[in-house]
Design an enzyme around this catalytic site. Structure first.
Site, PDB file in Angstrom:
ATOM      1  N   SER A 298       0.787  -1.215   0.116  1.00 39.15           N
ATOM      2  CA  SER A 298      -0.055   0.035   0.053  1.00 39.15           C
ATOM      3  C   SER A 298       0.786   1.220  -0.011  1.00 39.15           C
ATOM      4  O   SER A 298       1.996   1.357   0.516  1.00 39.15           O
ATOM      5  CB  SER A 298      -0.929  -0.002   1.058  1.00 39.15           C
ATOM      6  OG  SER A 298      -0.483   0.817   2.206  1.00 39.15           O
ATOM      7  N   LYS A 299       0.541   2.204  -0.670  1.00 42.73           N
ATOM      8  CA  LYS A 299       1.273   3.543  -0.839  1.00 42.73           C
ATOM      9  C   LYS A 299       1.421   4.011   0.263  1.00 42.73           C
ATOM     10  O   LYS A 299       2.460   4.869   0.645  1.00 42.73           O
ATOM     11  CB  LYS A 299       0.343   4.126  -1.744  1.00 42.73           C
ATOM     12  CG  LYS A 299       0.898   5.770  -2.133  1.00 42.73           C
ATOM     13  CD  LYS A 299       0.059   6.408  -3.030  1.00 42.73           C
ATOM     14  CE  LYS A 299       0.055   7.699  -3.515  1.00 42.73           C
ATOM     15  NZ  LYS A 299      -0.542   8.383  -4.544  1.00 42.73           N
TER      16      LYS A 299
END
Ligand code: GLU
Length: 551
Positions: A298-299
């Site tokens: 996830s960013k």
């Protein structure tokens, strides 16, 4: 398909300025004259300013497919979403991919587009989309829809109540029933509208061959999806179908997040009368989270998702490339073991060998791969790489590397030859920390002398060391002197003597050399100290010892 006069009038009303026909574009962008079996692939990022590992992962697949088959790999910029557009993002995409060894044959470039199938920025293709949208309207396959956000949300609520699928389709698609006159008066009065597909889906099942996943059975699309937004700009669905057709893409490689919308795209290809490319949906990049569960990178949580991370840390592009190949094709590691010296480009990459269930990304594994890869890079070349990294990310230390290839080369080569070479170089940032003691202004003592050596003994050791030091001594002579210094102060000349009679000694020669090591390199552990001294040079060795001996 019957063509009705009303549809033709509608098309003229909606697209008064579009005169080009689909045939015009078909002629402008003919089939590419490639050899049989050559694949045409593209990377189609949106310029959001964030280029991530998934982009690179997909780019490798595209690049391999095209270049292994003497095909073409191009870059298309999907910049139709103005809200997400970030200035300079295109340059970042191009330079980051280039850094990792991804070169395009055509498409968007740092100095504009190259190639005969452009423009390659979607924002410059509005007329092309409008031409094909007009064509769909003419054939009764698309219509303007004037529903407001409010009305759409009321429809959603009604659908929820009736437990029906959300969306604009079938009986919910009220715009389908508007007469030409109704549309005309709304358009003339300036009412905003979107253009929707008039889906022909009737709840059936479609079968499609995914290049990676094999045959997929999916529900047929029945949604009247938006093709053009109120400002006339196309949605991803519509734009990529038109582009991939006209750019003669044979293989559309993209992330698994696009799988659910595949039926829409299949219907669009069909409605437009275009042959379907081979869709290849790559697995999501996963990592092992806490508790050993696989989760999507996830960013927000995982800095290593961003390509910037690898450039900042100073991973060598060959290492990242090599590692990505290990997760791209399951038999890559086996091939590498059998072909240690070969260029990764010679590996027979195949999409059929890709995982479908989530590719596991593991930084520790990348680090191991990197250690092996760096071992194969000559030290002076590695110094050049360090210089390039430092210039960009640590300008204050760039001077340590630039023009200093001989000194740094010797440092990096320490212990790297022989049958059991050291493998501890991972990335530029870590390498600098690892070798910083070779540079006076970055030398600091991080470890303490062993507790069994008193301060007075430590000083005495260093003083005698300085008095007896001879830079020309070979390794044996040098160590013999350390043994003597230790013995004169009550330290066993050999560790095994100490082990036998620990009460007779204060410690052993290892403790004595640790005192010297800390004075010279600041740490209790290091590669071979004699070799380090040869690199440091006599003057620096004497100075560092002196600095630790009280006057
Ligand atoms: N612009 C889309 C994205 O960045 C591209 C998807 C595709 O490759 O078709 O996700």
């Amino acid at each position: 398909m019957t063509i009705s006069g009303n549809d033709i009038r509608m098309a003229k009303l909606l697209f008064p300025n579009i005169t080009a026909t689909p045939e015009h574009y078909e002629g402008l962008f003919p089939q590419r004259g490639l050899t049989a079996g050559a694949k045409v692939t593209r990377l189609a990022p949106s310029p959001t300013g964030f280029i991530h590992l998934g982009n690179l992962y997909g780019a490798f697949v595209d690049e391999r497919l095209a270049h292994q088959s003497e095909g073409v790999f191009f870059l298309r910029i999907e910049d139709t979403d103005e809200k997400r557009y970030v200035d300079g993002a295109v340059d970042v995409i191009i330079s980051s991919l280039k850094f990792f060894g991804i070169d395009f044959d055509e498409g968007a470039g740092p100095d504009g587009d190259t190639g005969d199938y452009g423009p390659y920025h979607q924002s410059n293709r509005t007329d092309v989309y409008q031409c094909f949208a007009k064509h769909l309207v003419e054939r009764g396959c698309a219509y303007p829809c004037f529903l407001t956000e409010q009305e759409i949300s009321e429809i959603r609520q009604a659908q929820e109540k009736r437990k029906e699928n959300p969306g604009i389709y079938g009986e919910w698609a009220s715009g389908r029933d508007l007469t030409f006159e109704q549309v005309e008066s709304r358009v003339r009065s300036g009412m905003p509208y979107v253009l929707r597909l008039k889906s022909a889906g009737a709840g059936g099942t479609i079968h499609v061959e995914d290049g990676i996943r094999g045959t997929l059975a999916m529900p047929e699309n029945n949604q009247d999806v938006v093709l053009l937004k109120t400002n006339g700009v196309p949605t991803y669905h519509f734009a990529h179908v038109v582009d991939d057709h006209l750019m003669r893409t044979t293989h559309v490689v993209r992330g698994a997040e696009w799988l659910p919308s595949l039926p829409i795209h299949i219907e669009l290809f069909k409605m437009l009368g275009f042959p379907l490319p081979v869709y290849c949906h790559t697995a999501q990049l996963m990592k092992l989270g806490e508790g050993g569960n696989k989760r999507k990178l996830s960013k927000r949580e995982d800095p290593e998702l961003s390509l910037d991370y690898y450039r900042n840390e100073g991973y060598h592009p060959n290492a990242v490339r090599e590692y990505l190949l290990t997760i791209l094709n399951s038999d890559y590691e086996e091939w590498r073991r059998a072909n240690p010296g070969k260029d990764a480009g010679e590996f027979p990459f195949a999409i059929e060998k890709m995982s479908t269930s989530g590719a596991l990304f593991d930084l520790d594994k990348l680090n191991d791969v990197s250690k092996d890869v760096l071992l194969g890079i000559p030290a002076e070349e590695l110094c050049g790489f360090m210089a390039g990294w430092a210039k960009e990310f640590r300008p204050e230390i760039a001077g340590l590397f630039e023009g200093n290839e001989t000194y740094v080369g010797r440092i990096l080569d320490l212990g790297r030859s022989g049958s059991n070479p050291r493998k501890d170089l991972i990335c530029a940032k870590q390498i600098f920390e690892f070798i910083r003691y070779f540079f006076d202004s970055y030398f600091t003592a991080v470890d303490e002398p062993p507790p069994n050596v008193s301060k007075a003994d430590a000083s005495a050791i260093l003083k005698s060391y300085l008095d007896t030091y001879c830079h020309g001594d070979d390794q044996q002579q040098w160590f013999g002197k350390i043994r003597e210094i230790g013995a004169s102060l009550g330290y066993a000349a050999k560790p095994k003597d100490f082990k036998k009679n620990p009460d007779q000694y204060k410690g052993h020669v290892g403790d004595v050399s640790t005192v010297i090591r800390i004075a010279l390199v600041g740490r209790a552990q290091s590669p071979d100290l004699w070799e380090i001294q040869q690199i440091l040079g006599e003057e620096r060795v004497r100075q560092r010892i002196k600095n630790c001996v009280p006057a």
